[in-house]
Structure formats: structure tokens, C-alpha cells
Design a protein around this motif. Structure first.
Motif, short mmCIF file in Angstrom:
data_model
loop_
_atom_site.label_atom_id
_atom_site.label_comp_id
_atom_site.label_asym_id
_atom_site.label_seq_id
_atom_site.Cartn_x
_atom_site.Cartn_y
_atom_site.Cartn_z
N ALA A 152 0.83 -1.21 0.00
CA ALA A 152 0.00 0.00 0.00
C ALA A 152 0.86 1.26 0.00
N ALA A 153 2.02 1.20 0.67
CA ALA A 153 2.88 2.40 0.76
C ALA A 153 3.58 2.69 -0.57
N GLY A 154 3.85 1.66 -1.36
CA GLY A 154 4.63 1.81 -2.60
C GLY A 154 4.13 2.93 -3.50
N PRO A 155 2.87 2.91 -3.92
CA PRO A 155 2.39 3.98 -4.81
C PRO A 155 2.38 5.35 -4.14
N LYS A 156 2.11 5.39 -2.83
CA LYS A 156 2.11 6.68 -2.12
C LYS A 156 3.50 7.28 -2.07
N LEU A 157 4.51 6.45 -1.79
CA LEU A 157 5.89 6.93 -1.80
C LEU A 157 6.30 7.29 -3.22
N GLY A 158 5.95 6.42 -4.16
CA GLY A 158 6.32 6.64 -5.56
C GLY A 158 5.82 7.96 -6.10
N ALA A 159 4.65 8.39 -5.64
CA ALA A 159 4.05 9.65 -6.12
C ALA A 159 4.86 10.87 -5.67
N CYS A 160 5.75 10.68 -4.70
CA CYS A 160 6.58 11.78 -4.19
C CYS A 160 7.96 11.82 -4.83
N LEU A 161 8.29 10.85 -5.67
CA LEU A 161 9.66 10.71 -6.19
C LEU A 161 9.80 11.30 -7.59
N THR A 162 11.06 11.59 -7.94
CA THR A 162 11.34 12.09 -9.29
C THR A 162 11.69 10.94 -10.24
N GLY A 163 11.86 9.74 -9.71
CA GLY A 163 12.21 8.59 -10.55
C GLY A 163 12.07 7.30 -9.75
N ARG A 164 12.52 6.23 -10.32
CA ARG A 164 12.42 4.95 -9.63
C ARG A 164 13.45 4.87 -8.50
N PRO A 165 13.11 4.19 -7.41
CA PRO A 165 14.11 3.98 -6.35
C PRO A 165 15.28 3.15 -6.89
N GLU A 166 16.48 3.44 -6.37
CA GLU A 166 17.65 2.60 -6.67
C GLU A 166 17.87 1.69 -5.47
N VAL A 167 17.61 0.40 -5.64
CA VAL A 167 17.68 -0.54 -4.52
C VAL A 167 18.85 -1.50 -4.73
N GLU A 168 19.74 -1.56 -3.72
CA GLU A 168 20.88 -2.47 -3.78
C GLU A 168 20.76 -3.50 -2.66
#
Lengths: 96, 96
Positions: B74-90
């Protein structure tokens, strides 16, 4: 709380030497620094030459004290000799 | 143990909204996931729009369970709406 992620690129053939020095440093940090809450070496799953130190400190003072310890200063050149370039170190403030 | 560093670039003016959603997510992770040992949001000292989630899991299973929780999905789209691009996950394996 202060977070630090230090990214290190290790030269081919230097992994064992690098990990040995890094493990010794981790043990000394854990034994001596109450203000260092996390100090953990991790190896990238996607690139076997890429490592990070994942670090959390209780305060700016704790981070400063860490950098001034004799064992940290001694480990620096030994770790550096295993790398292909300078570490990329990022500093963060906790959000809570 | 598995380490994760997820780097997030937040759009100008979206910091408060982003932090609110992220703090709610942190609280739910801490309350529900015994296998998640660290799940902490940090804001870069050098770039006020750059954040990381610093994460440590006891096992691959714990990481997988985290990604399957309803609150994470549920948090994914809400966080995503605040970002300028895709998260970089390592993703990282512990060295110990």
C-alpha cells in the motif's frame, strides 16, 4: 542519529585481504564505541567486488570519535590498498 | 543476514508528504516484522531531496515476507508519487 554508507570497490584478487582487515576493524569498533550502533560490512549481491560499510551513530560526536580512533586510522591505508579508487562516503540525518 | 539500501529522490515540495508515509511504513515494519532488524529512513546531509531506507533482515525469507505485506504494497504507490524517478535498490550479503 547519523547514518553513513561507505561504498568500496575492491580490486580483483584482494577480497580476502580486504575482508580480513575490515573484520578486524568491525570487532574493534564494536568493542570500543558505545555510540556506534551499527558498523557492518556487506558485499553486493550483484557485484562481488562492491562492498559497503553500513553505519549508524548516536550523535555527531560519536561519528567524530570513530574517525579519531587509532585503529580506524591504522585500518585506512590497509583497506585503501585493496581498493580500485576512493571510497564513496555518504552522510545522513535520521528521519523519525 | 541481508542488507538493503534503497535510495529515493524526492520531488521539490513533496518532502513532508513523503516523510509522513515513510514514517507510517517504518512503524508498521517495526511492529510486525521480527526478521527485519533495521528499517530506518535517513535524509542526505548534502542533498535535501535525497533519502535512503537503511535495512537489515535476518534472512532471505524475512526480506521476502517484508515485500509481501499489505502495508508495504500500500505504501509503494504513495511513496512513488513523491519521487522524481524509480528507487535505486541495492541488495547485500553480510560479511562476518
Amino acid at each position: 542519529m547519523i547514518g553513513v554508507v561507505a561504498k568500496l570497490a575492491v580490486a580483483d584478487g584482494k577480497n580476502a585481504e580486504f575482508e580480513e582487515v575490515a573484520k578486524d576493524l568491525m570487532a574493534k569498533v564494536k568493542a570500543n564505541e558505545a555510540g556506534c550502533l551499527t558498523y557492518q560490512l556487506y558485499k553486493s549481491k550483484s557485484d562481488g567486488q562492491s562492498y559497503i560499510f553500513m553505519e549508524q551513530y548516536s550523535s555527531e560526536d560519536a561519528l567524530k570519535r570513530h574517525g579519531q580512533t587509532d585503529y580506524f586510522k591504522a585500518a585506512g591505508p590497509k583497506l585503501g590498498a585493496c581498493l580500485t579508487g576512493r571510497p564513496e562516503v555518504e552522510y545522513y540525518d535520521i528521519v523519525e
